[in-house]
Design a protein around this motif. Structure first.
Motif, PDB file in Angstrom:
ATOM      1  N   PRO A  11       0.800  -1.232   0.000  1.00 30.72           N
ATOM      2  CA  PRO A  11       0.000   0.000   0.000  1.00 30.72           C
ATOM      3  C   PRO A  11       0.834   1.283   0.000  1.00 30.72           C
ATOM      4  O   PRO A  11       0.564   2.197  -0.784  1.00 30.72           O
ATOM      5  CB  PRO A  11      -0.843  -0.111   1.277  1.00 30.72           C
ATOM      6  CG  PRO A  11      -0.935  -1.570   1.546  1.00 30.72           C
ATOM      7  CD  PRO A  11       0.382  -2.135   1.088  1.00 30.72           C
ATOM      8  N   ILE A  12       1.863   1.355   0.845  1.00 32.23           N
ATOM      9  CA  ILE A  12       2.666   2.590   0.897  1.00 32.23           C
ATOM     10  C   ILE A  12       3.479   2.748  -0.386  1.00 32.23           C
ATOM     11  O   ILE A  12       3.670   3.861  -0.877  1.00 32.23           O
ATOM     12  CB  ILE A  12       3.562   2.641   2.162  1.00 32.23           C
ATOM     13  CG1 ILE A  12       4.051   4.059   2.438  1.00 32.23           C
ATOM     14  CG2 ILE A  12       4.728   1.697   2.075  1.00 32.23           C
ATOM     15  CD1 ILE A  12       3.025   4.958   3.028  1.00 32.23           C
ATOM     16  N   THR A  13       3.922   1.624  -0.948  1.00 33.98           N
ATOM     17  CA  THR A  13       4.672   1.688  -2.203  1.00 33.98           C
ATOM     18  C   THR A  13       3.787   2.206  -3.323  1.00 33.98           C
ATOM     19  O   THR A  13       4.205   3.064  -4.112  1.00 33.98           O
ATOM     20  CB  THR A  13       5.233   0.293  -2.565  1.00 33.98           C
ATOM     21  OG1 THR A  13       5.997  -0.185  -1.460  1.00 33.98           O
ATOM     22  CG2 THR A  13       6.091   0.353  -3.798  1.00 33.98           C
ATOM     23  N   GLN A  14       2.567   1.742  -3.392  1.00 33.42           N
ATOM     24  CA  GLN A  14       1.640   2.211  -4.419  1.00 33.42           C
ATOM     25  C   GLN A  14       1.260   3.666  -4.181  1.00 33.42           C
ATOM     26  O   GLN A  14       1.222   4.460  -5.117  1.00 33.42           O
ATOM     27  CB  GLN A  14       0.382   1.318  -4.446  1.00 33.42           C
ATOM     28  CG  GLN A  14      -0.632   1.701  -5.500  1.00 33.42           C
ATOM     29  CD  GLN A  14      -0.145   1.477  -6.921  1.00 33.42           C
ATOM     30  OE1 GLN A  14       0.949   0.998  -7.165  1.00 33.42           O
ATOM     31  NE2 GLN A  14      -0.960   1.850  -7.878  1.00 33.42           N
ATOM     32  N   LEU A  15       1.001   4.020  -2.944  1.00 34.37           N
ATOM     33  CA  LEU A  15       0.609   5.394  -2.619  1.00 34.37           C
ATOM     34  C   LEU A  15       1.703   6.389  -2.971  1.00 34.37           C
ATOM     35  O   LEU A  15       1.426   7.475  -3.482  1.00 34.37           O
ATOM     36  CB  LEU A  15       0.257   5.498  -1.135  1.00 34.37           C
ATOM     37  CG  LEU A  15      -0.287   6.848  -0.670  1.00 34.37           C
ATOM     38  CD1 LEU A  15      -1.648   7.111  -1.306  1.00 34.37           C
ATOM     39  CD2 LEU A  15      -0.409   6.872   0.841  1.00 34.37           C
ATOM     40  N   LYS A  16       2.944   6.030  -2.714  1.00 28.86           N
ATOM     41  CA  LYS A  16       4.077   6.937  -2.955  1.00 28.86           C
ATOM     42  C   LYS A  16       4.682   6.776  -4.338  1.00 28.86           C
ATOM     43  O   LYS A  16       5.663   7.443  -4.664  1.00 28.86           O
ATOM     44  CB  LYS A  16       5.155   6.735  -1.888  1.00 28.86           C
ATOM     45  CG  LYS A  16       4.681   7.013  -0.479  1.00 28.86           C
ATOM     46  CD  LYS A  16       4.234   8.451  -0.336  1.00 28.86           C
ATOM     47  CE  LYS A  16       3.759   8.739   1.073  1.00 28.86           C
ATOM     48  NZ  LYS A  16       3.281  10.107   1.223  1.00 28.86           N
ATOM     49  N   GLY A  17       4.111   5.886  -5.148  1.00 28.53           N
ATOM     50  CA  GLY A  17       4.638   5.692  -6.503  1.00 28.53           C
ATOM     51  C   GLY A  17       6.041   5.117  -6.489  1.00 28.53           C
ATOM     52  O   GLY A  17       6.866   5.496  -7.310  1.00 28.53           O
ATOM     53  N   GLY A  18       6.294   4.210  -5.573  1.00 26.04           N
ATOM     54  CA  GLY A  18       7.633   3.680  -5.394  1.00 26.04           C
ATOM     55  C   GLY A  18       7.963   2.444  -6.193  1.00 26.04           C
ATOM     56  O   GLY A  18       9.047   1.891  -6.028  1.00 26.04           O
ATOM     57  N   HIS A  19       7.074   1.993  -7.055  1.00 27.20           N
ATOM     58  CA  HIS A  19       7.375   0.827  -7.878  1.00 27.20           C
ATOM     59  C   HIS A  19       8.422   1.203  -8.919  1.00 27.20           C
ATOM     60  O   HIS A  19       8.470   2.331  -9.393  1.00 27.20           O
ATOM     61  CB  HIS A  19       6.114   0.315  -8.585  1.00 27.20           C
ATOM     62  CG  HIS A  19       5.071  -0.173  -7.652  1.00 27.20           C
ATOM     63  ND1 HIS A  19       5.221  -1.304  -6.880  1.00 27.20           N
ATOM     64  CD2 HIS A  19       3.851   0.321  -7.331  1.00 27.20           C
ATOM     65  CE1 HIS A  19       4.147  -1.492  -6.141  1.00 27.20           C
ATOM     66  NE2 HIS A  19       3.299  -0.520  -6.403  1.00 27.20           N
ATOM     67  N   ALA A  20       9.247   0.254  -9.277  1.00 29.74           N
ATOM     68  CA  ALA A  20      10.275   0.487 -10.281  1.00 29.74           C
ATOM     69  C   ALA A  20       9.627   0.770 -11.627  1.00 29.74           C
ATOM     70  O   ALA A  20       8.593   0.200 -11.974  1.00 29.74           O
ATOM     71  CB  ALA A  20      11.188  -0.729 -10.382  1.00 29.74           C
ATOM     72  N   SER A  21      10.225   1.680 -12.355  1.00 29.67           N
ATOM     73  CA  SER A  21       9.718   1.989 -13.693  1.00 29.67           C
ATOM     74  C   SER A  21      10.882   2.323 -14.617  1.00 29.67           C
ATOM     75  O   SER A  21      11.936   2.777 -14.163  1.00 29.67           O
ATOM     76  CB  SER A  21       8.725   3.160 -13.654  1.00 29.67           C
ATOM     77  OG  SER A  21       9.385   4.333 -13.244  1.00 29.67           O
ATOM     78  N   VAL A  22      10.675   2.080 -15.891  1.00 29.24           N
ATOM     79  CA  VAL A  22      11.664   2.425 -16.905  1.00 29.24           C
ATOM     80  C   VAL A  22      11.043   3.518 -17.749  1.00 29.24           C
ATOM     81  O   VAL A  22      10.037   3.306 -18.417  1.00 29.24           O
ATOM     82  CB  VAL A  22      12.029   1.193 -17.764  1.00 29.24           C
ATOM     83  CG1 VAL A  22      13.048   1.564 -18.829  1.00 29.24           C
ATOM     84  CG2 VAL A  22      12.544   0.078 -16.876  1.00 29.24           C
ATOM     85  N   ASP A  23      11.648   4.692 -17.699  1.00 30.01           N
ATOM     86  CA  ASP A  23      11.048   5.878 -18.318  1.00 30.01           C
ATOM     87  C   ASP A  23      11.769   6.332 -19.591  1.00 30.01           C
ATOM     88  O   ASP A  23      11.626   7.485 -19.989  1.00 30.01           O
ATOM     89  CB  ASP A  23      11.047   7.035 -17.312  1.00 30.01           C
ATOM     90  CG  ASP A  23      10.329   6.695 -16.027  1.00 30.01           C
ATOM     91  OD1 ASP A  23       9.422   5.854 -16.080  1.00 30.01           O
ATOM     92  OD2 ASP A  23      10.678   7.260 -14.981  1.00 30.01           O
ATOM     93  N   ILE A  24      12.517   5.466 -20.221  1.00 38.13           N
ATOM     94  CA  ILE A  24      13.306   5.871 -21.383  1.00 38.13           C
ATOM     95  C   ILE A  24      12.422   6.446 -22.485  1.00 38.13           C
ATOM     96  O   ILE A  24      12.698   7.518 -23.015  1.00 38.13           O
ATOM     97  CB  ILE A  24      14.125   4.678 -21.918  1.00 38.13           C
ATOM     98  CG1 ILE A  24      15.176   4.281 -20.893  1.00 38.13           C
ATOM     99  CG2 ILE A  24      14.765   5.011 -23.256  1.00 38.13           C
ATOM    100  CD1 ILE A  24      15.916   3.010 -21.232  1.00 38.13           C
ATOM    101  N   PHE A  25      11.338   5.752 -22.811  1.00 42.94           N
ATOM    102  CA  PHE A  25      10.486   6.193 -23.909  1.00 42.94           C
ATOM    103  C   PHE A  25       9.392   7.144 -23.440  1.00 42.94           C
ATOM    104  O   PHE A  25       9.025   8.064 -24.171  1.00 42.94           O
ATOM    105  CB  PHE A  25       9.868   4.983 -24.616  1.00 42.94           C
ATOM    106  CG  PHE A  25      10.902   4.074 -25.201  1.00 42.94           C
ATOM    107  CD1 PHE A  25      11.686   4.476 -26.274  1.00 42.94           C
ATOM    108  CD2 PHE A  25      11.112   2.812 -24.677  1.00 42.94           C
ATOM    109  CE1 PHE A  25      12.655   3.642 -26.809  1.00 42.94           C
ATOM    110  CE2 PHE A  25      12.079   1.971 -25.190  1.00 42.94           C
ATOM    111  CZ  PHE A  25      12.851   2.379 -26.259  1.00 42.94           C
ATOM    112  N   THR A  26       8.889   6.939 -22.254  1.00 40.27           N
ATOM    113  CA  THR A  26       7.783   7.786 -21.789  1.00 40.27           C
ATOM    114  C   THR A  26       8.228   9.213 -21.502  1.00 40.27           C
ATOM    115  O   THR A  26       7.404  10.122 -21.535  1.00 40.27           O
ATOM    116  CB  THR A  26       7.106   7.191 -20.543  1.00 40.27           C
ATOM    117  OG1 THR A  26       8.068   7.061 -19.495  1.00 40.27           O
ATOM    118  CG2 THR A  26       6.484   5.845 -20.862  1.00 40.27           C
ATOM    119  N   ASN A  27       9.517   9.430 -21.229  1.00 36.41           N
ATOM    120  CA  ASN A  27       9.997  10.794 -21.007  1.00 36.41           C
ATOM    121  C   ASN A  27       9.889  11.646 -22.267  1.00 36.41           C
ATOM    122  O   ASN A  27       9.820  12.875 -22.188  1.00 36.41           O
ATOM    123  CB  ASN A  27      11.444  10.792 -20.502  1.00 36.41           C
ATOM    124  CG  ASN A  27      11.538  10.387 -19.048  1.00 36.41           C
ATOM    125  OD1 ASN A  27      10.566  10.486 -18.309  1.00 36.41           O
ATOM    126  ND2 ASN A  27      12.705   9.924 -18.649  1.00 36.41           N
TER     127      ASN A  27
END
Length: 191
Positions: free
Chosen positions: A82-98
């Motif tokens: 829950p705290i990870t989801q609330l704080k957006g703490g999941h790992a992400s790869v932003d190479i293309f979305t940036n």
């Protein structure tokens, strides 16, 4: 108001998860020390009477430590979601979305939030079904014979909290997309 309730729930689950994790770490350390001491007390060079006397006091590994770690870690993982989801703490790869614009990123963020919420609701539902099944059949752990449904029920508490938080986040992401305003700020894991 709802945001504060969800945040309080997420923080409470994180604290509970931290306490259980700390307990599991301490238990594991004690069990390892006991296992090492048992090895020394059973060594050939140890006087037989002394080793047997100390072993008779209960020096040795904690019985069922593996079973307790297995059950406890399932709860810990769900408690931190829950705290990870609330704080957006999941790992992400932003190479293309940036390279995409703000609106496209909000659409993607909403899609991921909806997918995560759906997965968490499904997992919570399946844990509920599993808990019911384990209660009905009376299955117990091998060594210490505790009812397996206890571990399922503990994990279910965390999964329900994670599902509720995930649904809230999905609704917030939908509102952000609809209004163009940033409702959740100061989030995200540091990379």
């Amino acid at each position: 108001m709802l945001g504060r309730i969800v945040e309080a729930l997420a923080r409470l689950m994180a604290v509970l998860g931290g306490l259980v994790l700390t307990g599991l770490i301490l238990m594991t350390c004690l069990s390892i020390l006991g296992r090492s001491a048992s090895g020394v007390l059973n060594a050939d060079w140890m006087p037989e009477g002394l080793g047997a006397a100390l072993l008779g006091l209960g020096i040795g590994p904690i019985r069922g430590d593996f079973e307790l770690v297995e059950a406890g870690m399932a709860f810990v993982i769900f408690a931190f979601l829950p705290i990870t989801q609330l704080k957006g703490g999941h790992a992400s790869v932003d190479i293309f979305t940036n390279m995409l614009g703000l609106r496209a990123n909000r659409v993607l963020t909403l899609l991921w939030a909806l997918l995560f919420a759906a997965a968490m609701v499904l997992i919570a539902w399946q844990l509920w079904q599993g808990t019911q099944d384990k209660m009905r059949n009376g299955e117990t752990s091998f060594l210490i014979q505790f009812p397996i449904w206890w571990a399922y029920a503990a994990s279910l508490v965390g999964a329900v909290a994670a599902a509720a938080t995930s649904v809230y986040i999905a609704l917030v992401r939908l509102a952000e997309l609809a209004t163009g305003d940033a409702i959740l700020t100061g989030e995200g894991a540091e990379h």
